[in-house]
Design a protein around this motif. Structure first.
Motif, PDB file in Angstrom:
ATOM      1  N   ALA A 111      -0.959   7.659   4.771  1.00  0.00           N
ATOM      2  CA  ALA A 111      -1.524   7.912   3.252  1.00  0.00           C
ATOM      3  C   ALA A 111      -0.805   7.067   2.164  1.00  0.00           C
ATOM      4  N   ASN A 112      -1.516   6.741   1.066  1.00  0.00           N
ATOM      5  CA  ASN A 112      -0.439   6.287   0.324  1.00  0.00           C
ATOM      6  C   ASN A 112      -0.135   7.330  -1.174  1.00  0.00           C
ATOM      7  N   SER A 124       6.778   0.846  -3.284  1.00  0.00           N
ATOM      8  CA  SER A 124       7.102   2.142  -2.064  1.00  0.00           C
ATOM      9  C   SER A 124       4.731   1.313  -2.024  1.00  0.00           C
ATOM     10  N   SER A 125       4.310   1.411  -0.867  1.00  0.00           N
ATOM     11  CA  SER A 125       3.020   1.898  -0.339  1.00  0.00           C
ATOM     12  C   SER A 125       2.208   2.848   0.079  1.00  0.00           C
ATOM     13  N   PHE A 132       7.284  -0.281   2.374  1.00  0.00           N
ATOM     14  CA  PHE A 132       6.934  -0.675   1.538  1.00  0.00           C
ATOM     15  C   PHE A 132       6.699  -1.618   1.254  1.00  0.00           C
ATOM     16  N   GLY A 133       6.176  -2.104   0.493  1.00  0.00           N
ATOM     17  CA  GLY A 133       5.389  -3.659   0.472  1.00  0.00           C
ATOM     18  C   GLY A 133       6.808  -4.588  -0.076  1.00  0.00           C
ATOM     19  N   GLY A 172      -8.266   0.586  -0.806  1.00  0.00           N
ATOM     20  CA  GLY A 172      -7.776   0.736   1.163  1.00  0.00           C
ATOM     21  C   GLY A 172      -7.196  -0.617   1.541  1.00  0.00           C
ATOM     22  N   GLY A 173      -7.097  -1.518   0.337  1.00  0.00           N
ATOM     23  CA  GLY A 173      -5.942  -2.490   1.315  1.00  0.00           C
ATOM     24  C   GLY A 173      -5.040  -2.724   1.805  1.00  0.00           C
ATOM     25  N   TRP A 174      -3.970  -1.536   1.044  1.00  0.00           N
ATOM     26  CA  TRP A 174      -2.708  -1.276   1.728  1.00  0.00           C
ATOM     27  C   TRP A 174      -1.901  -1.015   2.961  1.00  0.00           C
TER      28      TRP A 174
END
Length: 489
Positions: free
Chosen positions: A37-38, A255-256, A268-269, A140-142
């Motif tokens: 989950a993000n 933080s992703s 993380f991204g 939802g791209g994360w």
């Protein structure tokens, strides 16, 4: 800080698929799989936002680039939803999902260590625009990566250039090598069901991403940094989204996502790649802002001149650890009609230049802050010169003069506006109070000895034009006042 446990969105929880992971040794052993989950406060109710799990409290003073992301409907205190970092005069870096997946009008609060006590902040501004990475796939791209965004704010951020956060790029891959120790900051939850809104920090190790695939979605090491631990001892959680992962003073990730229970690795991204290069380009440069290795100073740093006359000062520079570099000199903040001439206009660090400030006969009396900036290959540094023209625009001895700039603003119902209050004259420290607006203006600082303060005022919910009165009282009881107009559209 407690590890920030990421709160799972309802749709994610319903759609989660449990899969088995085989250990690298090839054994038929099945490892527990976590729902991903993000870490955005995207669930309604008091448990929607979160803070770092098993972290420790920290302050904006210690990390002056940190800023809280707010939105209408956010689950944290005052609507806190994400965390972000100041990287420019009006630029903030955060996660793309904080802009796309999290709905609701967005704003940012600066200077508050605990959002549970409203009114402590020194500054609030609205979002003017934002850009997400062009490869971010939308809501939802994360899950697949490119979870980074650069935000432009409506107002200048009250963070000096020297304190802007530095952003990594493709030349900084060594900063995210497995085994590196990283700092994570955020306003998120202290557990998946814990409270939120306090700024916290924790230290997380950077891991080989191949060992972090314990979720129902894949950790893509090309686009993501896997940090933390697999046993829940500390992690990011809901409300930490967009917050920085820092190695050697540089932001290497935002933080992703992570476990919906905030009890496993924090993802993380990644910015130590082309994503970081893209972000730095959107911020406004290909190098980290501001931290020139050289130094610059003015001698003298103050001067007084009559209108139509000129005066000079010396710009002294000193080379840093990287050796001498060419510095281009410029000046800003000049009063009307005044010009600045550098002789020479460029110097090598370690050399001295002469600065001549020429005023015009029409230059108004007053005291002005002139900023001298030196820019080199390693960044930029600035020094301030106090220029007094004529009598400095001082009021009669003993009286107080209050001015507000700008003296008017237009906002939506309940919207925030900012202005600078300047006090001249009087004796000793001056206390500021005010009436009007939604609940009266806030001043930072409320008592000033240097003559300036930042005012934040919220517009009433009734449309129309409203008056705000600012009153200054010095240590002897003398007062002065000014009016500010706020229009609610």
């Amino acid at each position: 800080m407690r590890k920030r446990q990421l709160a799972a969105a309802v749709t994610l929880a319903m759609a989660a698929v449990t899969v088995a992971i085989t250990t690298s040794a090839g054994a038929a052993q099945t490892e527990r799989i976590s729902i991903a989950a993000n870490p955005t406060a995207d669930l309604p109710g008091p448990d929607a936002s979160a803070q770092i799990v098993n972290g420790t409290k920290t302050t904006v003073k210690e990390h002056p680039f940190i800023i809280a992301g707010m939105r209408v409907g956010g689950g944290g205190p005052q609507g806190q939803s994400c965390t972000a970092s100041v990287v420019g005069k009006r630029k903030i870096i955060t996660a793309a999902h904080c802009m796309i997946d999290a709905v609701g009008d967005k704003s940012y609060i600066y200077g508050d260590d605990d959002l549970n006590t409203p009114g402590d902040e020194t500054f609030r501004t609205k979002l003017a625009s934002f850009k997400t990475h062009p490869n971010y796939s939308g809501n939802g791209g994360w899950k697949t990566g490119y979870d980074v965004a650069v935000v432009t704010t409506a107002d200048d951020l009250p963070v000096p250039e020297a304190q802007w956060a530095k952003v990594a790029g493709s030349g900084d891959t060594a900063l995210t090598a497995p085994g590196k120790s990283a700092l994570s900051l955020g306003y998120g939850k202290t557990s998946s069901s814990g409270g939120s809104g306090e700024l916290r920090k924790t230290t997380l190790p950077i891991n080989d991403p191949s060992g972090c695939n314990v979720f129902d979605i894949k950790v893509n090491g090309d686009l993501m940094v896997c940090s933390g631990f697999n046993d829940g001892r500390t992690a990011n959680c809901s409300g930490d989204s967009g917050g920085p992962l820092i190695v050697d003073g540089v932001i290497v990730g935002v933080s992703s996502w992570g476990s919906s229970k905030c009890d496993r690795y924090s993802i993380f991204g990644r910015l130590t790649n082309a994503m970081g290069d893209w972000a730095r380009g959107e911020i406004g440069g290909t190098t980290p802002p501001g931290d020139g290795t050289f130094s610059v100073a003015l001698s003298p740093a103050t001067g007084k001149v009559d209108a139509g006359k000129y005066l000079s000062t010396s710009v002294t520079t000193k080379a840093g650890d990287q050796g001498a570099e060419k510095l281009d000199l410029s000046a800003s903040g000049l009063p009307t009609g005044a010009t600045a001439t550098f002789q020479p206009a460029s110097v090598n660090s370690g050399d001295v230049a002469k600065l001549t400030l020429q005023t015009a006969a029409t230059t108004p009396s007053g005291t002005y802050k002139v900023t001298v900036t030196a820019k080199g290959t390693s960044g930029s540094k600035a020094a301030e010169y106090t220029l007094t023209v004529g009598d400095g625009g001082q009021p009669p001895t003993g009286s107080l003069k209050v001015t507000v700039a700008p003296n008017a603003a237009t906002v939506g119902p309940g919207g925030y506006a900012n202005a600078t209050v300047t006090i001249t004259g009087g004796t000793g420290a001056v206390k500021l109070t005010g009436t009007g607006g939604l609940s009266g203006p806030m001043f930072s600082p409320a008592t000033t000895s240097n003559g300036t303060s930042r005012m934040t005022v919220a517009g009433p919910y009734q449309r129309g034009t409203h008056k705000v009165t600012i009153t200054a009282t010095d240590s002897t009881g003398k007062t002065g006042s000014a009016e500010y107009t706020i229009t609610v559209r």
